[in-house]
Design a protein around this motif. Sequence first.
Motif, PDB file in Angstrom:
ATOM      1  N   SER A 123       0.834  -1.197   0.000  1.00 35.60           N
ATOM      2  CA  SER A 123       0.000   0.000   0.000  1.00 35.60           C
ATOM      3  C   SER A 123       0.876   1.257   0.000  1.00 35.60           C
ATOM      4  O   SER A 123       0.371   2.364  -0.158  1.00 35.60           O
ATOM      5  N   HIS A 124       2.193   1.072   0.161  1.00 39.23           N
ATOM      6  CA  HIS A 124       3.135   2.195   0.181  1.00 39.23           C
ATOM      7  C   HIS A 124       4.144   2.163  -0.966  1.00 39.23           C
ATOM      8  O   HIS A 124       5.024   3.007  -1.038  1.00 39.23           O
ATOM      9  N   PHE A 125       4.045   1.156  -1.834  1.00 39.54           N
ATOM     10  CA  PHE A 125       4.912   1.076  -3.003  1.00 39.54           C
ATOM     11  C   PHE A 125       4.266   0.161  -4.035  1.00 39.54           C
ATOM     12  O   PHE A 125       3.409  -0.656  -3.705  1.00 39.54           O
ATOM     13  N   TYR A 126       4.666   0.349  -5.274  1.00 37.05           N
ATOM     14  CA  TYR A 126       4.184  -0.527  -6.335  1.00 37.05           C
ATOM     15  C   TYR A 126       5.024  -1.804  -6.290  1.00 37.05           C
ATOM     16  O   TYR A 126       6.248  -1.735  -6.386  1.00 37.05           O
ATOM     17  N   PRO A 127       4.419  -2.980  -6.112  1.00 36.69           N
ATOM     18  CA  PRO A 127       5.183  -4.220  -5.961  1.00 36.69           C
ATOM     19  C   PRO A 127       6.061  -4.509  -7.185  1.00 36.69           C
ATOM     20  O   PRO A 127       5.555  -4.702  -8.286  1.00 36.69           O
ATOM     21  N   PRO A 128       7.385  -4.540  -6.984  1.00 35.58           N
ATOM     22  CA  PRO A 128       8.282  -4.822  -8.110  1.00 35.58           C
ATOM     23  C   PRO A 128       8.410  -6.320  -8.377  1.00 35.58           C
ATOM     24  O   PRO A 128       8.236  -7.137  -7.473  1.00 35.58           O
TER      25      PRO A 128
END
Length: 192
Positions: free
Chosen positions: A87-92
């Motif tokens: 929810s705090h970053f785009y999953p790489p």
Amino acid sequence: MKNILFLLMIFSLLSCKNKSRNYDSNSSYSSSYYEDEDGYTDGTYCAEIEYYYYKTGTRSTYTLEVEIEDNELTIIYWPNGGWLDDSHFYPPDISDGYAEFESDRGVEYTIEITGEEGDCYTSSSAPSENSFVDDEEDQICPRCGDSKYSYDDYCDSCTDEEENTCSNCGAYEYGVYGGLCSSCQDDEDDDW
């Protein structure tokens, strides 16, 4: 003699071929814990994680556990029981054991999978992202953006400016401490 020489040459070529490694110059980074050609199975893994905070130039590296789902990094677990989730970053994509991303607070992460859950000793002193950012921002002067000591309100330059600037005319004079400079003080005395 020619037959023996020919057989030795073939034997040498075959043995060299068996010892050679196939390197793909276009391949990306590959972790030693790479599961298979389909990447990682869903689960928790050990990872070396480097944080970089651009506002202060601070860089730190820790060993922590991470969660992988569908070959994407979804959670970083902090040793204090907290976590940073997707929810705090785009999953790489981390199917090759390596990933980079930036969180919504501007912290850049570099992740390298180093083992499966339980195969590593995690860093017990690793700060959560909030602690890392807050500690670093305490060292940034809120007035000018230069570095300062965390216990000071402002950097030396801004403190000097605040302490030695006349509150009336803005002139610089040592020891004014937000009051009036000698010129403004003289003008005020003359008005009485």
